[in-house]
Structure formats: C-alpha cells, structure tokens
Design a protein around this motif. Structure first.
Motif, PDB file in Angstrom:
ATOM      1  N   LYS A  50       9.918   5.504 -12.594  1.00 22.30           N
ATOM      2  CA  LYS A  50       9.966   6.772 -12.180  1.00 22.30           C
ATOM      3  C   LYS A  50       8.636   7.572 -13.091  1.00 22.30           C
ATOM      4  CE  LYS A  50      13.305   6.280  -9.718  1.00 22.30           C
ATOM      5  NZ  LYS A  50      13.348   4.583  -8.709  1.00 22.30           N
ATOM      6  N   THR A  51       6.699   8.209 -12.206  1.00 23.02           N
ATOM      7  CA  THR A  51       6.349   8.129 -12.930  1.00 23.02           C
ATOM      8  C   THR A  51       6.183   9.173 -12.065  1.00 23.02           C
ATOM      9  OG1 THR A  51       5.579   5.853 -13.747  1.00 23.02           O
ATOM     10  CG2 THR A  51       4.216   8.039 -14.348  1.00 23.02           C
ATOM     11  N   PRO A  52       6.432  10.977 -12.987  1.00 22.14           N
ATOM     12  CA  PRO A  52       5.082  11.920 -11.606  1.00 22.14           C
ATOM     13  C   PRO A  52       3.982  10.928 -11.174  1.00 22.14           C
ATOM     14  CG  PRO A  52       6.269  12.702 -13.948  1.00 22.14           C
ATOM     15  CD  PRO A  52       5.919  11.172 -13.896  1.00 22.14           C
ATOM     16  N   ALA A  53       3.472  11.735 -10.267  1.00 16.00           N
ATOM     17  CA  ALA A  53       2.420  12.065  -9.384  1.00 16.00           C
ATOM     18  C   ALA A  53       1.127  12.362 -10.300  1.00 16.00           C
ATOM     19  CB  ALA A  53       2.273  12.610  -7.617  1.00 16.00           C
ATOM     20  N   GLY A  54       0.562  11.200 -10.342  1.00 15.07           N
ATOM     21  CA  GLY A  54      -0.986  12.360 -11.220  1.00 15.07           C
ATOM     22  C   GLY A  54      -0.537  11.744 -12.950  1.00 15.07           C
ATOM     23  N   ALA A  55       0.296  11.143 -12.674  1.00 16.98           N
ATOM     24  CA  ALA A  55       0.721  10.755 -14.769  1.00 16.98           C
ATOM     25  C   ALA A  55      -0.197   9.676 -14.941  1.00 16.98           C
ATOM     26  CB  ALA A  55       1.781  10.747 -15.172  1.00 16.98           C
ATOM     27  N   ALA A  56      -0.307   9.423 -16.131  1.00 18.96           N
ATOM     28  CA  ALA A  56      -1.176   8.132 -16.287  1.00 18.96           C
ATOM     29  C   ALA A  56      -0.252   7.488 -17.165  1.00 18.96           C
ATOM     30  CB  ALA A  56      -2.785   8.295 -17.488  1.00 18.96           C
ATOM     31  N   VAL A  99       4.338  19.456   1.368  1.00 14.31           N
ATOM     32  CA  VAL A  99       3.129  18.728   0.834  1.00 14.31           C
ATOM     33  C   VAL A  99       2.387  18.916  -0.680  1.00 14.31           C
ATOM     34  CG1 VAL A  99       2.718  18.047   3.106  1.00 14.31           C
ATOM     35  CG2 VAL A  99       1.137  19.914   2.102  1.00 14.31           C
ATOM     36  N   ALA A 100       2.916  20.190  -1.514  1.00 11.75           N
ATOM     37  CA  ALA A 100       2.717  20.629  -2.461  1.00 11.75           C
ATOM     38  C   ALA A 100       3.785  19.732  -3.811  1.00 11.75           C
ATOM     39  CB  ALA A 100       2.077  21.828  -2.962  1.00 11.75           C
ATOM     40  N   THR A 101       4.651  18.658  -3.350  1.00 18.40           N
ATOM     41  CA  THR A 101       5.602  18.527  -4.684  1.00 18.40           C
ATOM     42  C   THR A 101       5.261  16.541  -4.062  1.00 18.40           C
ATOM     43  OG1 THR A 101       7.193  18.031  -2.953  1.00 18.40           O
ATOM     44  CG2 THR A 101       6.767  20.258  -4.186  1.00 18.40           C
ATOM     45  N   ALA A 120       0.942  -1.071  -0.026  1.00 16.20           N
ATOM     46  CA  ALA A 120       0.205   0.454   0.020  1.00 16.20           C
ATOM     47  C   ALA A 120       0.686   1.870   0.342  1.00 16.20           C
ATOM     48  CB  ALA A 120      -1.043   0.202   1.195  1.00 16.20           C
ATOM     49  N   LEU A 121       2.155   1.453   0.763  1.00 13.76           N
ATOM     50  CA  LEU A 121       3.082   2.074   0.472  1.00 13.76           C
ATOM     51  C   LEU A 121       3.409   2.685  -0.986  1.00 13.76           C
ATOM     52  CD1 LEU A 121       6.330   2.833   2.794  1.00 13.76           C
ATOM     53  CD2 LEU A 121       6.245   2.484   0.638  1.00 13.76           C
ATOM     54  N   MET A 122       4.112   1.106  -0.998  1.00 18.29           N
ATOM     55  CA  MET A 122       4.074   1.482  -2.586  1.00 18.29           C
ATOM     56  C   MET A 122       3.473   3.181  -3.169  1.00 18.29           C
ATOM     57  SD  MET A 122       6.913   0.505  -3.379  1.00 18.29           S
ATOM     58  CE  MET A 122       8.321  -0.218  -1.759  1.00 18.29           C
ATOM     59  N   GLN A 123       1.585   2.454  -3.387  1.00 20.71           N
ATOM     60  CA  GLN A 123       1.027   2.866  -4.237  1.00 20.71           C
ATOM     61  C   GLN A 123       0.769   4.267  -3.760  1.00 20.71           C
ATOM     62  OE1 GLN A 123      -0.562   1.506  -7.417  1.00 20.71           O
ATOM     63  NE2 GLN A 123      -1.541   3.784  -6.975  1.00 20.71           N
ATOM     64  N   GLU A 124       0.666   4.499  -2.033  1.00 19.79           N
ATOM     65  CA  GLU A 124       0.389   6.167  -1.790  1.00 19.79           C
ATOM     66  C   GLU A 124       1.990   6.634  -2.699  1.00 19.79           C
ATOM     67  OE1 GLU A 124       1.669   5.849   2.420  1.00 19.79           O
ATOM     68  OE2 GLU A 124      -0.649   4.864   2.814  1.00 19.79           O
ATOM     69  N   LEU A 125       2.721   6.285  -2.233  1.00 20.02           N
ATOM     70  CA  LEU A 125       3.894   6.719  -3.560  1.00 20.02           C
ATOM     71  C   LEU A 125       3.851   7.380  -4.349  1.00 20.02           C
ATOM     72  CD1 LEU A 125       7.176   5.647  -1.842  1.00 20.02           C
ATOM     73  CD2 LEU A 125       6.382   6.922  -1.245  1.00 20.02           C
ATOM     74  N   ALA A 126       2.814   6.028  -5.418  1.00 20.81           N
ATOM     75  CA  ALA A 126       3.016   6.734  -6.724  1.00 20.81           C
ATOM     76  C   ALA A 126       1.763   7.412  -7.008  1.00 20.81           C
ATOM     77  CB  ALA A 126       2.205   5.342  -7.719  1.00 20.81           C
ATOM     78  N   ASP A 127       0.915   7.651  -5.865  1.00 22.10           N
ATOM     79  CA  ASP A 127       0.012   8.829  -5.982  1.00 22.10           C
ATOM     80  C   ASP A 127       0.284   9.823  -5.204  1.00 22.10           C
ATOM     81  OD1 ASP A 127      -2.062   6.478  -7.153  1.00 22.10           O
ATOM     82  OD2 ASP A 127      -2.988   6.213  -5.201  1.00 22.10           O
ATOM     83  N   GLY A 128       1.672  10.105  -4.930  1.00 25.79           N
ATOM     84  CA  GLY A 128       2.279  11.327  -4.575  1.00 25.79           C
ATOM     85  C   GLY A 128       1.682  11.963  -3.166  1.00 25.79           C
ATOM     86  N   TRP A 129       0.660  11.305  -1.717  1.00 22.34           N
ATOM     87  CA  TRP A 129       0.231  10.837  -0.863  1.00 22.34           C
ATOM     88  C   TRP A 129       2.166  11.529   0.048  1.00 22.34           C
ATOM     89  CZ3 TRP A 129      -2.805   6.452   0.540  1.00 22.34           C
ATOM     90  CH2 TRP A 129      -4.327   7.351  -0.148  1.00 22.34           C
TER      91      TRP A 129
END
Length: 174
Positions: free
Chosen positions: A168-174, A127-129, A110-119
């Motif tokens: 490496k994929t920026p948060a929010g990128a599809a 927190v804005a980056t 779940a942590l990996m997904q949080e990081l991918a989502d930019g949480w």
C-alpha cells in the motif's frame, strides 16, 4: 525510418498509413496474442498498453505510434514464468475459452498502474482522494473488456487477489 518499441525491441513501422496497430502486431510482427474480436473497438480483445495506457489496437493506426513503447500480452510473463496477474487468472478461473484473456490481462496490468497513480473512474466517489478499490470500481475499470463466456466475477476475484497482495503506497508517493 519510423520505429516503435514493441516488448522492448524497436521495429520499423509499416509503410502503409492505413495499417492498424492490431494488424501490424499480429500479421507483420507475429504477435498473435493480441486478438481481433469485433474490429470496432467494442470488445477489448485487442487491448495493448502504449506508453503505459491501455488502448484498443484495432482503432489505432500503426504509423501514429512512432517512438512509442508498446506492450502486448507476450511481454507479460510466459508459459514457464507466469506474471502475478496470469497466476491469479489461473487460480480464480478468470477465463473459459481464453479468447479475451490477453486483452483482459493487458487491461488489468494498466488498471493496476492507474490505481497506483490515484486515477479516478466514472464510479469513484471523490476524485480528489485515492479511489476505493471496490468491486464496483474494478468492474467499471474493466468494462471495456468483454467476455463472451461470462467469467467476470472470476476476473474481478483475480484482480482483488493481486491488489490485496500489493504494498500500500499513497498516490503520488515516490
């Protein structure tokens, strides 16, 4: 009849409204990988993933999960086909007695997904980056999972390996 999807299979929820998610998974469904540690939500041994978020299953009533998608350690690799996280835990000796390991791995997934989502977390500088994936950041994000054997540095090393191997994929990128 109320159901929840557990590891890809729909199961009827228990009739007893007092039944915890942990006890339903272990005793009724036979998914004993999820461990009962403190039974007070303090150790993280019972961590499972519900609709993509990690929770302490000992603190949640099973009937509250109608229609939810629940993942336990049994859905994350197998003895014959370990997941990337499981392989990293083995490589870095991220366990000793192994009791906390299922909860640690569910939490790490779940942590990996949080990081991918930019949480952000409590130690994220801005927190804005997209958060910097420092050891401090990883320790904070895994702080809800205790290890009585003290394998923390090895767990963090396993997480660092998995993170380093991810594209490496920026948060929010599809």
């Amino acid at each position: 009849m109320s159901t929840a999807s557990v590891n890809g299979t729909d199961h009827p929820l228990p009739g007893d409204p007092r039944r915890t998610l942990l006890d339903w998974l272990r005793e009724d469904l036979g998914l004993t990988g999820t461990k009962k540690g403190c039974d007070h939500g303090q150790c993280g041994a019972c961590t499972v993933i519900v609709d993509g978020r990690r929770i302490n299953s000992c603190l949640s009533l099973a009937q509250l999960h109608e229609g939810d998608t629940i993942e336990t350690i049994e859905s994350i690799g197998s003895a014959d086909a370990l997941s990337t996280l499981q392989k990293a835990f083995v490589t870095h000796d991220g366990f000793q007695c192994g009791y906390c390991t299922p909860g640690q791995i569910c939490s790490a997934k779940a942590l990996m997904q949080e990081l991918a989502d930019g949480w952000a977390s409590a130690v994220t500088d801005d927190v804005a980056t997209v958060p910097d994936i420092s050891r401090e950041e990883l320790r904070e994000r895994m702080s809800g999972n205790l290890c009585r054997c003290g394998a923390y540095s090895n767990i963090i090393a396993a997480l660092e390996e998995v993170i380093a191997d991810q594209p490496k994929t920026p948060a929010g990128a599809a």
